[in-house]
Design a protein around this motif. Structure first.
Motif, mmCIF file in Angstrom:
data_model
loop_
_atom_site.group_PDB
_atom_site.id
_atom_site.type_symbol
_atom_site.label_atom_id
_atom_site.label_comp_id
_atom_site.label_asym_id
_atom_site.label_seq_id
_atom_site.Cartn_x
_atom_site.Cartn_y
_atom_site.Cartn_z
ATOM 1 N N SER A 171 0.009 -5.065 -3.304
ATOM 2 C CA SER A 171 1.102 -4.332 -2.391
ATOM 3 C C SER A 171 0.991 -5.066 -0.937
ATOM 4 N N LEU A 172 -0.600 -4.645 -0.696
ATOM 5 C CA LEU A 172 -0.982 -4.922 0.903
ATOM 6 C C LEU A 172 -1.178 -6.242 1.239
ATOM 7 N N ALA A 224 7.496 -2.659 3.519
ATOM 8 C CA ALA A 224 6.365 -1.582 2.251
ATOM 9 C C ALA A 224 5.722 -0.795 2.917
ATOM 10 N N GLU A 225 5.475 0.151 1.709
ATOM 11 C CA GLU A 225 5.065 1.358 2.169
ATOM 12 C C GLU A 225 3.730 2.153 2.614
ATOM 13 N N GLY A 247 14.576 3.076 -4.336
ATOM 14 C CA GLY A 247 13.595 2.526 -4.845
ATOM 15 C C GLY A 247 13.628 0.970 -4.047
ATOM 16 N N ASP A 248 14.823 0.648 -3.099
ATOM 17 C CA ASP A 248 14.869 -0.702 -2.038
ATOM 18 C C ASP A 248 14.077 -0.689 -1.101
ATOM 19 N N PHE A 249 13.507 -1.749 -0.663
ATOM 20 C CA PHE A 249 12.613 -1.709 0.435
ATOM 21 C C PHE A 249 13.001 -0.632 1.936
ATOM 22 N N ALA A 250 12.047 -0.275 2.423
ATOM 23 C CA ALA A 250 12.847 0.379 3.687
ATOM 24 C C ALA A 250 13.970 -0.206 4.599
ATOM 25 N N GLY A 252 7.571 -7.052 12.698
ATOM 26 C CA GLY A 252 6.819 -7.819 11.671
ATOM 27 C C GLY A 252 5.512 -7.510 10.939
ATOM 28 N N THR A 253 4.881 -6.196 11.858
ATOM 29 C CA THR A 253 4.099 -5.989 10.886
ATOM 30 C C THR A 253 4.030 -4.725 10.559
ATOM 31 N N PRO A 254 3.795 -3.785 9.912
ATOM 32 C CA PRO A 254 3.550 -2.057 9.714
ATOM 33 C C PRO A 254 3.298 -2.075 11.363
#
Ligand SMILES: Cc1cc2nc3c(=O)[nH]c(=O)nc-3n(C[C@H](O)[C@H](O)[C@H](O)COP(=O)(O)OP(=O)(O)OC[C@H]3O[C@@H](n4cnc5c(N)ncnc54)[C@H](O)[C@@H]3O)c2cc1C
Length: 291
Positions: free
Chosen positions: A115-116, A123-124, A192-195, A223-225
């Motif tokens: 995920s990372l 993504a969470e 369950g979907d992306f935020a 563009g990034t968290p």
């Protein structure tokens, strides 16, 4: 559609995976849980000529709890982290974030490192990593290096990892204040979907209810968290009244640059960013007060 033809090797060790990456260069990709890579290959959005499967490498699967941190092997399944009670006590934001990641089935296969490395800005886990200031340990045939989350996420679906590097483990700081609380919240079209937009926060307070440390951030808003350490620092020393919290949340929202799409305009996403950041900060504050 089916994936374009590719070669496949199952690596038995991190060293072997790194050797294969060094040998095949840009044309190779690591295969972890396959929950993002395989659909993308099936849609031919990516066409790696060589897949290096890291699922059988035991040295990439572990959770170690230390005094001021938790270390998690990159190929540890998301469901393992989610169910680890002792880890949740040390780094509660991980379970809170994972609750929003896909579905039980995807979390049973998907890995923390995958995920990372995939680095979807909505993504969470990348957001939790950015807020907590996680560190990523990378390995290649040439050696090792460690990157802070801030340097690791470099753009949408892009990281500062080199093509010959494998994410080996992630170091998640654990706060030692007794009254520490954290929270994760998001809005998505369906669970369950992306935020559409996500917010995460962690707050520590002293016995008098004054904030001694704060961290918060937003996903899906650039563009990034994004993390906002300077705005969070303004909360320190306050009693975290709603007005102070709302100010911080809205200051953060004005710094975001979300995109617009079919589901939500940029303006609506920025509005959500302020609302959700305030909600996450308030929930974290309440948990800290109840400790
Ligand atoms: C239906 C569905 C819903 C989903 N919903 C969400 C959601 O709401 N939120 C969310 O965050 N995710 C969601 N996902 C994605 C899921 O979380 C994936 O598990 C995750 O994005 C990728 O992890 P993985 O282990 O499956 O990696 P893979 O798909 O195997 O790999 C993803 C990328 O990371 C690279 N990679 C993997 N491991 C490493 C490593 N150790 N070092 C270097 N590079 C590596 C791969 O080469 C590839 O480029 C969803 C997936 C599905 C199928």
């Amino acid at each position: 559609m089916k994936a374009a033809p590719f070669e496949y090797a199952r690596a038995a060790s991190i060293a072997e995976a790194c050797d294969l990456l060094a040998r095949h260069g840009d044309s190779a990709k690591l295969l972890a849980g396959g929950q993002s890579l395989v659909p993308m290959m099936a849609m031919r959005l990516v066409r790696p000529a060589f897949l290096v499967d890291i699922n059988e490498i035991a040295a990439l699967k572990f959770v170690r709890r230390e005094k001021d941190a938790a270390r998690i092997g990159a190929c540890t399944r998301q469901c393992v982290v989610e169910r680890d009670e002792a880890l949740t006590e040390r780094v509660p934001l991980l379970r809170q974030a994972l609750k929003w990641v896909g579905h039980i089935q995807t979390r049973n296969r998907g890995t923390v490192g995958g995920s990372l490395a995939h680095a979807d800005p909505s993504a969470e886990l990348p957001l939790a990593a950015q807020v907590l200031g996680a560190k990523m340990a990378l390995r290649s045939a040439k050696g090792t290096r460690v990157l802070d989350a801030e340097k690791f996420f470099s753009g949408p679906m892009t990281t500062a990892m080199r093509p010959d590097e494998c994410l080996e483990e992630i170091h998640w700081p654990a706060w030692s204040w007794r009254h520490t609380g954290s929270a994760f919240t998001e809005i998505s079209v369906r669970h369950g979907d992306f935020a559409m937009v996500a917010a995460a926060a962690q707050i520590a307070i002293d016995g008098d209810g004054r904030c001694v440390r704060a961290a918060f951030g937003l996903g899906g808003a650039g563009g990034t968290p994004l993390a906002f350490p300077k705005i969070a620092a303004r909360l320190v020393g306050t009693r975290l009244d709603d007005a102070v919290v709302n100010d911080a949340a809205h200051a953060a929202a004005t710094e975001t640059e979300p995109g617009g799409d079919l589901h939500a305009s940029a303006e609506y996403r920025r509005h959500l960013a302020g609302v959700l950041a305030a909600r996450a900060l308030r929930e974290a504050r309440e948990r800290a007060r109840s400790m």
